[in-house]
Every structure is written in C-alpha cells, then in structure tokens.
Design an enzyme around this catalytic site. Structure first.
Site, PDB file in Angstrom:
ATOM      1  N   SER A  98       0.826  -1.203   0.000  1.00  0.00           N
ATOM      2  CA  SER A  98       0.000   0.000   0.000  1.00  0.00           C
ATOM      3  C   SER A  98       0.869   1.265   0.000  1.00  0.00           C
ATOM      4  O   SER A  98       1.691   1.433  -0.905  1.00  0.00           O
ATOM      5  CB  SER A  98      -0.980  -0.055   1.178  1.00  0.00           C
ATOM      6  OG  SER A  98      -1.957   0.955   1.086  1.00  0.00           O
ATOM      7  N   ASP A 220      -9.448  -5.715  -4.783  1.00  0.00           N
ATOM      8  CA  ASP A 220      -9.006  -4.532  -4.039  1.00  0.00           C
ATOM      9  C   ASP A 220      -9.919  -3.345  -4.358  1.00  0.00           C
ATOM     10  O   ASP A 220      -9.951  -2.853  -5.480  1.00  0.00           O
ATOM     11  CB  ASP A 220      -7.554  -4.201  -4.389  1.00  0.00           C
ATOM     12  CG  ASP A 220      -6.919  -3.213  -3.418  1.00  0.00           C
ATOM     13  OD1 ASP A 220      -7.659  -2.429  -2.803  1.00  0.00           O
ATOM     14  OD2 ASP A 220      -5.685  -3.242  -3.284  1.00  0.00           O
ATOM     15  N   HIS A 247      -7.563  -5.514  -0.544  1.00  0.00           N
ATOM     16  CA  HIS A 247      -6.423  -4.674  -0.205  1.00  0.00           C
ATOM     17  C   HIS A 247      -5.627  -5.266   0.950  1.00  0.00           C
ATOM     18  O   HIS A 247      -4.413  -5.078   1.031  1.00  0.00           O
ATOM     19  CB  HIS A 247      -6.921  -3.275   0.167  1.00  0.00           C
ATOM     20  CG  HIS A 247      -5.833  -2.271   0.317  1.00  0.00           C
ATOM     21  ND1 HIS A 247      -5.146  -1.760  -0.760  1.00  0.00           N
ATOM     22  CD2 HIS A 247      -5.300  -1.683   1.424  1.00  0.00           C
ATOM     23  CE1 HIS A 247      -4.230  -0.898  -0.332  1.00  0.00           C
ATOM     24  NE2 HIS A 247      -4.304  -0.829   0.987  1.00  0.00           N
TER      25      HIS A 247
END
Length: 273
Positions: A98, A220, A247
């Site tokens: 991320s 995601d 995610h």
C-alpha cells in the site's frame, strides 16, 4: 529495538525498526495505519532463515518519532534508507504494501543501484480523484469517530471470499480491534492518510532497474487493480501478478502472499560479495 537517527525535511527523526535473521538484506515497508510488526510478521518469520530482515516503522507508526508536521514520500524514502544503512545493509531486496509499496517504488527509483529486487503490493503511481475522495472520507470519519473509520475499512479492505466467510460477530470483533488501534494512533494515521493524498511518484518509476514483481488483489476496492496496471506500464520489465483477495491480502491470505514474495526472491541470484 534499534533506532536510526535520520535527517528529515523538518529535522531529525528517530526511526525504530525490527531486525531479524541473517543473510542478504530484505527491507519491508508497511502500509497506512500499520506497523512493521503488524504488517510483516508472517513474511519476516518465513524469510529470517536466509535474509537479514529490516522493517522500519514509518513516521506516524510504532515507536518512530519525527519533528511533526506533514509526512512526505521523500521523508519516508529517507526513513527506509536510513534504517537500512543503520542496519548495515548496502544493497537489499525491497517489499512494500500500500503506502509502503509507493515508498518502495520511490526508493527503487531513487537509488536503483542499491535495490536487488522490488516487490510492491497494492501500490499506485499517483492519487487520482477517486482515491482522493476516498482518503478525504477517511479523514472526515476520523474527525467524527475513529470507530466509524474502522468499520468502513472492515467493509472495504477485504476480498469477496473473506467477506462471505465472516459472521456478524467476526465483523464486530475485527472492527473493535482496529478501532482500538486507531484510538491509540489517530494522529499518525491522519498524517499518513494526508501523505496518501499527495502521492505522485510517476517520474521515479522509469528509473527502476531492479527485477520487479507487482502484486494486485483482484478484489481490491481501496487501490483498485488499474493502479498496479499503470505501475506495470511505467516500471521497465515489471511482472504483474494477480491474486484473489482484497487490499488486505497480506492479512487475509498470508500464506499465499508470503509464497508469492519468497518465490520472487528465490528467482534472484545471490549478490556478488
């Protein structure tokens, strides 16, 4: 617990990092609202038998301290490099999740000669209007009640299989646990989200020379797969791997995620001494 003194744009920070194992360097960079240990425990444990694992807490997380003010990607790059240097790593493999994937790609584009390989999960090139709207919502919820943000993330961060398998009690327990984490680190979370809003590393990606694996969660919702596809177009010779999950893939499916990362590392020759 080693701490590296790192010059940042507003002063000197004290970057706490985890270190484990022996061998070639492997630097792990966590995502928004996470810590090194919380993000990387399964991978660090699996890799420590053949790598020197270094995982810094970025500004706003864990025991790392900084002068305050805005968190920038440039400063996070400095923190990663400072922790690696303090741990004695000249060259190293690099893995990010991320926001950590954004930082990892920026590190690889800034010092390409030091990065042996790059693995980036759920990263993005620049924050587009959809993501900016989402991050702004996170900030608004944090101002009202961090518990609301915790509940939103339980609804959006997981993949379809995880969402189908959870009971009502599972959702409530997970939301309560994450709310407790946010309550203890709300300021750091907000500062990291503000850094998410300002991401634009497009100019650095063509400079990456390390063998690169981009991992994309097919479900995601937070950083949709189109962003990893854009990364793949800009990073020379990058490989794009799609895995089922959201995610939170490193937490939803730690075995599959760890296996993909280690497979990428195992395909890299040992660096010359």
């Amino acid at each position: 617990m080693p701490i590296a003194d790192v010059p940042l744009s507003a002063g000197v920070g004290g970057v706490h990092y985890l270190r484990a194992g022996t061998g070639t360097g492997l630097v792990l960079v966590h995502g928004t609202g996470a810590t090194a240990e919380g993000n990387w425990a399964p991978l660090a444990e699996a890799a420590a038998d053949r790598f020197t694992v270094v995982a810094p807490d970025l500004s706003g997380s864990g025991a790392t301290t900084d002068p305050g003010g805005p968190i920038t990607v440039d400063d996070l790059v400095a923190e990663v490099l400072g922790a690696a240097r303090h741990a004695g790593l000249d060259r190293f493999h690099l893995v990010g999740h991320s926001l950590g994937a954004v930082v990892a790609t920026a590190v690889a584009g800034t010092v390409p000669d030091r990065v042996l390989s790059l693995t980036a999960h759920a990263g993005w090139v620049r924050t587009d209007p959809h993501m900016a709207f989402q991050f702004d919502l996170w900030l608004r919820l944090m101002r009202i009640d961090p518990g609301l943000q915790a509940r939103l993330l339980q609804a959006t961060a997981m993949g379809e299989a995880t969402l189908r398998s959870r009971t009502a009690a599972d959702f409530e327990a997970a939301a309560a646990g994450f709310a407790a984490l946010l309550d203890g680190a709300a300021d750091g979370f907000v500062r990291q989200v503000e850094a998410d809003l300002a991401v634009d590393v497009a100019a650095l990606l063509p400079e990456i020379t390390a063998p690169t694996l981009l991992i994309s969660g097919t479900d995601d919702r937070i950083v949709p797969p189109r962003h990893q596809e854009e990364q793949a177009r800009l990073i020379p010779h990058a490989e794009l791997l799609r895995l089922p999950g959201g995610h939170a893939l490193p937490f939803e499916a730690p075995e599959a995620f760890t296996s993909a990362v280690l497979d990428h590392l195992d395909r890299r020759p040992a660096p010359a001494r």
